[in-house]
Write an enzyme that holds these catalytic residues in place. Structure first.
Site, mmCIF file in Angstrom:
data_model
loop_
_atom_site.group_PDB
_atom_site.id
_atom_site.type_symbol
_atom_site.label_atom_id
_atom_site.label_comp_id
_atom_site.label_asym_id
_atom_site.label_seq_id
_atom_site.Cartn_x
_atom_site.Cartn_y
_atom_site.Cartn_z
ATOM 1 N N GLU A 1 21.067 -21.668 8.051
ATOM 2 C CA GLU A 1 21.468 -22.212 9.364
ATOM 3 C C GLU A 1 22.019 -23.631 9.271
ATOM 4 O O GLU A 1 21.377 -24.530 8.717
ATOM 5 C CB GLU A 1 20.277 -22.185 10.332
ATOM 6 C CG GLU A 1 20.650 -22.673 11.732
ATOM 7 C CD GLU A 1 19.588 -22.363 12.775
ATOM 8 O OE1 GLU A 1 19.721 -22.852 13.918
ATOM 9 O OE2 GLU A 1 18.621 -21.640 12.457
ATOM 10 N N LYS B 1 19.391 -17.249 16.319
ATOM 11 C CA LYS B 1 18.290 -16.722 17.145
ATOM 12 C C LYS B 1 18.470 -15.226 17.265
ATOM 13 O O LYS B 1 19.545 -14.755 17.664
ATOM 14 C CB LYS B 1 18.294 -17.355 18.547
ATOM 15 C CG LYS B 1 17.521 -18.637 18.650
ATOM 16 C CD LYS B 1 16.042 -18.393 18.514
ATOM 17 C CE LYS B 1 15.298 -19.682 18.259
ATOM 18 N NZ LYS B 1 14.076 -19.465 17.517
#
Length: 407
Positions: free
Chosen positions: A218, A234
């Site tokens: 990420e 997410k």
């Protein structure tokens, strides 16, 4: 434990400061590929809460003093001086990020040898250093001890749902911790994390009595060509055909994801040119190890006069590991998590004039003199099932634990 004793004990297990030993290979996440085997450490600065002051300002001032001015990120990068610094590795813990945001810093760090901020400046070696020598001793990793039981984790999920029901928050990321004793040199084990599939920010950073290994996919914040980018993740499912379909079809996962995208848009808007923030890609499904994860890309043109310190204050800690609203979520985290996030859920990567690339330290482990530490969790919304969340955290940490064990 006092720093001197911690350092002495870690020397017995293996090298202490990889970057400063003769023949070390620099393996910080996001280090330029062509420089990886040609760098030497020139200077470092570490910050702990007892030092006081503003750590973001301290980072910016330290870098400027060592030939890396980052006080105006919109300014074109100067021509490279071969005799000057190449860039710097930068680590900012979740606790330091919470401090920068004006929120509670959470429970105590379970690995107190770790600094909360570290910046290490590198230059090019001529000739390049030889390959490193490794400790021939065997590697042993003991059983993992969890900081909370599955029942306690599930209860924390229920507590977040209660807070959502009261209107205190919309989403909170809840994180657990585990530790295991080890014998031997921890650095090869930590370096294995960088080889995990999807580890965009694979690499290591070390200091006196501590080391961090990262397998994060990420992007917390990236700056290239005058544009800031963040890529929040997410939404998680097993990396199967059915899991792919389920993730795309899940209204719960999509709602959780969009909340964090909106939060990241707001964070970038604080430091981007007015009207320039946009969502370039929404809910793209990508793979990390044996998991599908949903990722979006948000970007904005860097504002004139923006310095690194203000950028860190705007984006740390990352919204995908806090929740929304960010400050209210950090209050819930402080109340619920029994152990500090340590090296997890912070920032780690590379900074230099004209280029910043910091990963969010999910899928990350740390070593102190005696133990390895890992962290894992997930975002909780009103629709979250407590036991599904417990299982998701276990699925996220399983590849990290297996790589550390050498499996």
């Amino acid at each position: 434990m006092r720093a001197g004793k911690s350092t002495e004990r870690m020397r017995k297990n293996g090298p202490v400061v990889v970057e400063t030993l003769p023949g070390a290979v620099i393996d910080a996440p996001a280090v330029p590929a062509g420089c990886r085997r040609a760098l030497v450490e020139r200077a470092r600065w570490e910050w702990r809460p007892a030092d006081g002051g503003d750590p973001a300002a301290g980072v910016q001032e330290f870098l400027a003093a060592h030939g890396l001015p980052l006080d105006d990120l919109a300014r074109p990068a100067p021509g490279h001086d071969p005799a000057g610094p190449c860039g710097a590795a930068l680590y900012v813990s979740a606790a330091a990020g919470a401090l920068l945001a004006g929120a509670p810093v959470g429970a105590a760090n379970p690995a107190p040898a770790l600094p909360e901020v570290a910046v290490v400046v590198y230059g090019h070696a001529d000739p390049p250093p030889p390959p490193p020598r490794r400790d021939p001793d065997g590697w042993w990793l003991g059983d993992w001890t969890e900081s909370w039981t599955p029942d306690q984790h599930a209860a924390a999920v229920d507590a977040v749902r209660d807070a959502i029901g009261r209107g205190d928050v919309y989403q909170v990321n809840v994180v657990g911790h585990a530790a295991a004793r080890y014998a031997g040199d921890p650095l090869p084990a930590l370096a294995r994390l960088g080889a995990l599939p999807g580890a965009r920010y694979g690499g290591t950073l070390t200091g006196a009595g501590w080391a961090i290994g990262c397998a994060s996919p990420e992007t917390l914040v990236e700056l290239t060509g005058g544009r800031l980018v963040t890529r929040p993740i997410k939404g998680t499912r097993p990396a199967t055909a059915a899991g792919h379909r389920e993730l795309l079809a899940s209204a719960k996962e999509r709602a959780e994801h969009v909340m964090i995208v909106d939060l990241e848009r707001n964070d970038l808007a604080r430091v981007a040119r007015t009207g320039s923030v946009r969502v370039d890609e929404l809910f793209a499904v990508r793979r990390w190890c044996d998991l599908w994860q949903a990722e979006s890309t948000v970007s904005g043109a860097v504002a004139d006069g923006l310095g690194l310190a203000d950028l860190l204050r705007a984006v740390c800690p990352g919204g995908s590991v806090t929740g929304a609203p960010k400050l209210a979520a950090l209050d819930r985290i402080d109340a619920l998590e029994p152990v500090g996030r340590g090296a997890g859920m912070g920032a780690l990567g590379w900074v230099a004039p004209g280029r910043i690339d910091l990963g969010l330290t999910i899928r990350t482990a740390a070593a102190d003199a005696d133990r390895l530490h890992v962290w894992a969790g997930g975002g909780i919304t009103w629709d979250s099932d407590p036991w599904d969340e417990v299982a998701e955290a276990a699925a996220k940490t399983a590849p990290v634990r297996a790589a550390l064990a050498g499996h």
